[in-house]
Write an enzyme that holds these catalytic residues in place. Structure first.
Site, PDB file in Angstrom:
ATOM      1  N   VAL D 204       0.852  -1.185   0.000  1.00 24.14           N
ATOM      2  CA  VAL D 204       0.000   0.000   0.000  1.00 24.14           C
ATOM      3  C   VAL D 204       0.886   1.233   0.000  1.00 24.14           C
ATOM      4  O   VAL D 204       1.895   1.280   0.711  1.00 24.14           O
ATOM      5  CB  VAL D 204      -0.919   0.017   1.236  1.00 24.14           C
ATOM      6  N   LYS D 205       0.484   2.192  -0.802  1.00 26.69           N
ATOM      7  CA  LYS D 205       1.216   3.449  -0.842  1.00 26.69           C
ATOM      8  C   LYS D 205       0.254   4.585  -0.527  1.00 26.69           C
ATOM      9  O   LYS D 205      -0.804   4.717  -1.151  1.00 26.69           O
ATOM     10  CB  LYS D 205       1.813   3.639  -2.229  1.00 26.69           C
TER      11      LYS D 205
END
Lengths: 305, 305, 305, 305, 305
Positions: D204-205
């Site tokens: 996840v960014k």
């Protein structure tokens, strides 16, 4: 035998399969500019895009689909692009005489929306059965319908490449987000070239950029980085840069019929700026064939020089 | 510009789509015989069919797959035919340099049956991604497994044509129904040409026929109808007739390496009998490249004369 | 950073997509031989092929599937090849620790036919979900069932490459057409390497050839062309030549457990003959792990020198 | 050999198949941070997202797609993420040199809506043929078009994982429901991380969160539960918590080019808060390559310390 | 305007879709016998079935595929039937000039088995793209391979009818179960007509029956029920009866070239027995075209009278 320049260009497409590379080589090795790494392509989709009379009444033989095959062949163009009907009306009679591009989407102006969305009017299978070397597809960055176009292109490009066909993208900014002047603004044209290349286009076609800058955020960068806005050749060079630093074939269109002198000056600027060539539609088929061949010859001479 | 003869030949294929005709035109308009309506094609499937040493030990550079692309190109052949591996090992390096034929079935002789059945070793999709202009397929009329080959060909040919690829059929009578001499008997070779054409082949390849007649029922007819058995050119003419009266491209193979004089005499007979050309494999790649080019040049001169 | 030799080898695979090239690079850049262009691969399919006791009783820890992942990793092999079950039993525990090859067909000897036909025991999708870099497939040229194997391989290889996986082919001549001695005859092994490469294999594995010549027609050519039968390195060089003149990765198997001295001499001959490396199964896992690592180290030292 | 920390992280993904875990391991075991459990990834989608001049004019070599492959490789990044065109323009030349992420959707700002909807511009098949280790996908929680993005992600993630590819999600709150300040509000960023993880993202960014709280209901809870808003490391820790208590790899982006001091302080805060790492785009490619490598080295040193 | 007789015949096919009926009507309303309910069809598959010289040497213009289109058209036949290659070689030049039947399986006699099995050599798709009105299929009741033929026919007929094509079945008893004389025995021919009709044939073609009775069980019934064996018209009537009491179009073949007088007598018997017509191959194309037209005219006169 392949020239060093053609081999270099094909090297930019190392990720493509040999089929795509073969068809790219067909364009690069055909016609009067064969081997030079430059291209002049005849596109005739104006019958669909602008209507027949606006396109052909000024030179009535151009109503005949055979006319354009012969014009492109006799002038020594690298290829000929048209919608399904025009290609179906001649592909059998001119088999293998020059590389063909089937334009897979088209837009008419019987209804001309602010945010246009072309219709898909042909398929990869059509291109294969008609003996084409490439498919063509138009996107309108700036249109509210652009996502749909990008996604259609993504699917068509994947299928085309899988079957060994090259992908040519007309990237023409249009739509409610842009002023009329902005459609050919340098920042916008450069952006349009980048988008087409990022979407996997093998050959990108854009309009010649003006010195106008449309987007405020972009304008700041152009000023800070001192990107040259003049002369035209500098703008061409900037668009080339924006198209993967020249690692994608990028050609420019001349737009509506204009003075030959102005057109040839544009061609000189494209050449000086490192552009790959021109796509010359109305300026060629909207005059008598001998005149068109003369003009195209002069254009090719500039590129070949 | 297309010659009258090429246009005439393409006219024989009016039922095929423009894609198939485009690819046929590619063969007819490539190389030193471009435009003459004659063809010399380089086939190199012997590495698979006879083994590498029997094929290449006499001229070791021929072990390298690039060698054959360059031989075919430099000699000015109309096309080059090979199995999947050989084409994969060069198609990316020689994109569009000459029309390619992907041979879709192959047979090895580590087990050499009386009624041989080749294995399908490639697909129409492979041909497309490798940028080929045609697929090739071998049938063995006379083998008990022939129906299976015919049916494989039927499916492959339909798929190939739908995708605009031409179909080349090697029609080589073999199997338990035929004597060794019968494999090249005039009646048998003529019959093999007919079968390939009836199966929808665009280009048919057979062996040069001898004056032998194999089948008793056929012999009666040949005698009654006074079909000429001599000279070789008459036999060529008869096989041409049997291949839709010359309305299908029919080329002849020379077989194993033989005296150049004999080979050139055969070529003269093919030309005199109206044959479309030759497929020259071992006689070209089993000698040093300069010698091969010399021989191929002499063959092409005969066809071009 | 890629070495010049690895870049050169990858250049032989220009027709493959970047995915296949990426996975080939994974093998070439992994383990103690990373960057040298040489490979030592651990294969453990003997549990299926010969039965568990014949394979593992001499070194019981080898019954455990984890044992082989660790042996291959700790010895610094370039890759590890096994059937579905062995990979499923460890792929999750050793993710990405070394490149894996899923062997997609296998043959057991509970019924040992004269003309063996392996069963397809896994799929390309299995290889992808298990994180493999390649699929493996065995063909038995010389078996009456060979066409079926070739056709299975054709379909599997096309699917694997389309998904970016490399294709490794074990080409082991066997079957009613060959004498026992003929299975490793020089002419037969060279032919088997050629067939695998023509079928599109990226990596080919054959047995070390003896000086025996099996096929009469081949024997004539070997004698005429004076192909060297001695020493072993000359035979290796001939098989390399037969595998597209070294333009396909070709590795050799050592066969049953033998004296280390003999094995190392074989490795020296493979290296001297220009071979790409070895696949070492029983000679490594049929001894205690430390001894196996010692042996594999000595082999790798020879290749790295 | 896998470190304890990497093994621990991979343990969080026990439900994924070995292929996905292998590709996650590739990121964790590549580059200067290999084995540390920390990641620095180079993303270059700004050419598409912001236009070429805004992205590259300040450092013109960055117009060339090869530049970024080399920057990411030479700086020792764990991976490189880009849209289709940029990867196609280099994947063949840098095979296996570092793990690649194909960004499957993109958004341009020629038309910048209040509720943006990116276009799908690539496919899982593209990622496989280009040799990628993961696909990337952007969602805009807060946009009226978010459901469509979530559903596209659902389908793409399922297909990617089935083929062994990891899934990286850029979760960027945007749209008519959020104030400009709210896009990086702590409650909103934490929520965005949760949504991405719930949608099945492997990596996840998000953007670094500010101390602002956007949503009234959330604000109440943050106050009641006394969730620390300062310092930045506490906010990082809270977002980590919100991303399955650290059981999903969560990395932070730095946004537009800023002072190095501020950037390094942010990295220290990410490290102190337990974050997995950074995705550094404009701060690296918008300066000369040596400077970029220096900066990336300092960042990696902080993470490695 | 449709005649009452044609309307009556089409009424027998009420279960077929309008497409099939439309194509049946095309045969019934074409040529000199249009509207009479009688048919004379030209079949030319002998090039494949017997070889080219045995078929065409006696009248060499017949080697040319165009010859047969013109013969059938100029003689006023109701239709023309041929294999794929012959139709492909003319369908484009004679579009819509007369109803075409694509023969979808064929058998050659380079290997002539006791129990023959034809190869499927075309498809329903081929018939559609060539503009055919029907597909043709041969079955050999009495052959050990008959089930395979019946099943192929079942699939082909279903597909053809679904696409609106009529189905013509050549039902020729052959194989190890029958004596040579038995192949045309009355009981066997009647049985063969029944099988074809039961398999869904729209048009059935059989050989003229002799007065021989082959099967002992059948003979008993024929004798008990006093089925008339003489004259020929009575046998024709019996076969008509066996073919759904005349509710399926049943036509008779004349076999090899024979005396015109005998042939015309046979036609008279077919007419007298209520048969629908004749299929006249070798008797027409194995003589000069004017003679063939004369003969066909005399046959049609008999049917029309």
């Amino acid at each position: 035998m392949m020239t060093k320049r053609v081999r270099e260009i094909l090297g930019y497409y190392d990720s493509e399969n040999p089929g795509v590379r073969t068809n790219l080589a067909r364009f690069l090795n055909h016609g009067r500019l064969a081997g030079t790494g430059r291209l002049v392509i005849l596109p005739v989709d104006q019958g669909f895009e602008h209507g027949p009379a606006r396109s052909f009444a000024v030179n009535p033989p151009a109503y005949n689909p055979h006319y354009h095959f012969e014009l492109a062949r006799d002038a020594g163009c690298n290829g000929y692009a048209a919608p399904l009907g025009f290609l179906e009306a001649g592909a059998a009679e001119y088999p293998g005489e020059l590389p063909l591009i089937l334009k897979l989407n088209n837009h008419d102006v019987l209804l001309d929306e602010r945010d246009p969305m072309p219709a898909v009017t042909g398929s990869v299978k059509d291109a294969l059965r008609l003996g084409c070397a490439a498919v063509g597809f138009t996107i309108y960055p700036g249109s509210t319908a652009r996502q749909q176009m990008y996604q259609q292109l993504q699917e068509i490009a994947a299928e085309a490449k899988e079957h060994g066909l090259a992908v040519v993208v007309w990237s023409y900014p249009r739509g409610s987000a842009l002023s009329k002047e902005g459609e050919t603004a340098l920042d916008v044209v450069a952006y349009a070239a980048q988008i087409a290349a990022q979407l996997g286009a093998n050959i990108v076609k854009v309009k010649l950029p003006s010195a106008h800058l449309e987007q405020p955020e972009a304008r700041k960068v152009y000023e800070t980085a001192r990107v040259a806005l003049e002369p035209l050749s500098a703008r061409v060079a900037h668009v080339m840069q924006s198209c993967f630093d020249g690692r994608r074939i990028l050609i420019f269109s001349g737009g509506a019929k204009e003075e030959d002198k102005a057109l040839l000056d544009e061609v000189k600027a494209i050449r000086a700026g490192g552009g790959y060539g021109s796509i010359i539609g109305r300026n060629s088929f909207q005059r008598p064939k001998p005149d068109a061949i003369t003009l195209l010859s002069r254009i090719m001479e500039i590129y070949a020089s």
